[in-house]
Design an enzyme around this catalytic site. Structure first.
Site, PDB file in Angstrom:
ATOM      1  N   HIS A   1      -2.606  -1.046  -3.201  1.00 22.45           N
ATOM      2  CA  HIS A   1      -3.783  -0.230  -2.915  1.00 22.45           C
ATOM      3  C   HIS A   1      -3.735   1.067  -3.711  1.00 22.45           C
ATOM      4  CE1 HIS A   1      -4.258  -2.181   1.353  1.00 22.45           C
ATOM      5  NE2 HIS A   1      -4.557  -3.008   0.365  1.00 22.45           N
TER       6      HIS A   1
ATOM      7  N   SER B   1       0.859  -1.180   0.000  1.00 21.40           N
ATOM      8  CA  SER B   1       0.000   0.000   0.000  1.00 21.40           C
ATOM      9  C   SER B   1       0.898   1.233   0.000  1.00 21.40           C
ATOM     10  CB  SER B   1      -0.948  -0.030   1.205  1.00 21.40           C
ATOM     11  OG  SER B   1      -1.858   1.050   1.156  1.00 21.40           O
TER      12      SER B   1
ATOM     13  N   ASP C   1      -4.727  -5.018   6.045  1.00 22.81           N
ATOM     14  CA  ASP C   1      -5.060  -5.864   4.901  1.00 22.81           C
ATOM     15  C   ASP C   1      -3.915  -6.844   4.649  1.00 22.81           C
ATOM     16  OD1 ASP C   1      -6.338  -6.880   2.641  1.00 22.81           O
ATOM     17  OD2 ASP C   1      -5.420  -5.379   1.319  1.00 22.81           O
TER      18      ASP C   1
END
EC number: 3.1.1.61
Length: 349
Positions: free
Chosen positions: A190, A163, A287
């Site tokens: 992400h 991310s 995540d």
């Protein structure tokens, strides 16, 4: 968090101040109207984070990012209409060392969304490693491609999740994987919907022996190709009639993100079982923790980036604390670890 605002528009500087005014933990220590002033104030004010526009007179934002990261590195968030999803300027800013970007918007709904994104990113930025950002820029592509000896029977898959800080970290990993890799690589970075992931894939493709591409719905999965999940879609894999294909799903965000690492991880488990090597690089939140735990419990191999070489340690830390990780490695050793573990699985060890 001591914050420096950089924008050539006095109105926008005031708007950003207004966005941050309701957050007592964020302190505006100064502002600048061009990149030259930003470089000077980054040195003199020692901010914890810089919010940077792109298109400015005297010195543009991209030049300022490069200069700041070479002289007084600090986490930089790009905030500009030129850094909307998929923009080349956003990718270039991240390549030069900016840690993330948020797009300006004109609609009331999107302004509120941008405000929340900006505040959340500033609050999480304290865990970043600005010296690492400079180090990554200095060391890009200097590592050699890691070679393996493959005697594979069966299907294997590699998963890489990231991310915030991911683009620079991915450039430390993907270009060092060998072109004869006997497995597809699935990258979940992400990013919002738009062309950003395609631009990132094109850059990685230029730097790598492997073919790197943005994933397309229903395309057949092939070993030796890196599939980057497009922003705004969950990327899954499904096997039918002995053929594995990518399925892109437009549904609800998971952990407030889409694509989500956990969604891809769960789908890979159904196709590849224990023949998975998965690595989590950097990012805020948690995540990947659940999906990596499931992969590890099924006999797959899981790797996390070490805190001292990780841009944002949130996602790796969450996975480690969940008992989802086999080994923790510095970012520069992750390519070797991926190849070593895939080689062991291919050779039945």
């Amino acid at each position: 968090m001591r914050t420096l605002i950089v924008d050539d528009s006095a109105f926008m500087r005031m708007a950003i101040r207004s966005m941050l005014a309701s957050s007592p933990d964020i302190k505006i220590v100064g502002d600048a109207c061009n990149g030259k002033e930003a470089v000077e104030k980054a040195k003199s004010l020692h901010p914890d984070v810089v919010i940077m526009d792109v298109n400015m007179p005297v010195m543009d934002g991209l030049t300022a990012v490069k200069t700041i990261m070479n002289t007084s590195p600090v986490p930089i968030i790009m905030f500009s209409t030129l850094t909307t999803e998929g923009s080349k300027e956003a990718l270039e800013a991240l390549h030069l060392g900016a840690i993330d970007f948020t797009a300006k918007s004109e609609s009331h709904h999107d302004v509120n969304k941008a405000e929340k994104e900006l505040v959340d990113k500033i609050r999480n930025i304290h865990s970043s490693n600005p010296n690492l950002l400079r180090l990554i820029n200095m060391r890009k592509f200097k590592g050699e491609v890691v070679r393996g000896k493959w005697r594979c029977a069966g299907d294997f898959g590699i998963l890489i999740g990231s991310s915030t800080g991911g683009p620079s970290s991915l450039e430390q990993v993907i270009p060092r994987l060998p072109g004869d890799l006997p497995a597809p690589v699935f990258v979940v970075q992400h990013m919002p919907e738009g062309g950003f992931c395609r631009q990132m894939a094109e850059r990685l493709n230029f730097l790598s022996e492997l073919e790197v591409k943005e994933a397309r719905n229903n395309e057949k999965v092939t070993a030796g190709i890196v599939y980057v999940a497009p922003g705004g879609y969950h990327m899954t894999v499904r096997k039918a009639l002995d053929v594995t294909r990518i399925k892109l799903i437009k549904s609800q965000p998971v952990h407030a993100v889409m694509p989500a690492v956990d969604v891809t991880a769960e789908s890979m488990l159904a196709v590849y079982g224990k023949n998975i090597v998965a690595s989590i690089l950097t990012g805020m939140g948690f995540d990947g923790a659940s999906g990596f735990k499931t992969i590890r419990d099924a006999g797959g191999s899981t790797i996390a980036c070490s805190e001292d070489t990780c841009v944002i340690f949130g996602m790796p830390k969450a996975a480690i604390e969940a008992g989802a990780i086999d080994v923790v490695k510095p970012i520069f050793e992750i390519p070797e670890e991926i190849v070593k573990r895939l080689e062991a699985k291919c050779n039945g060890k």
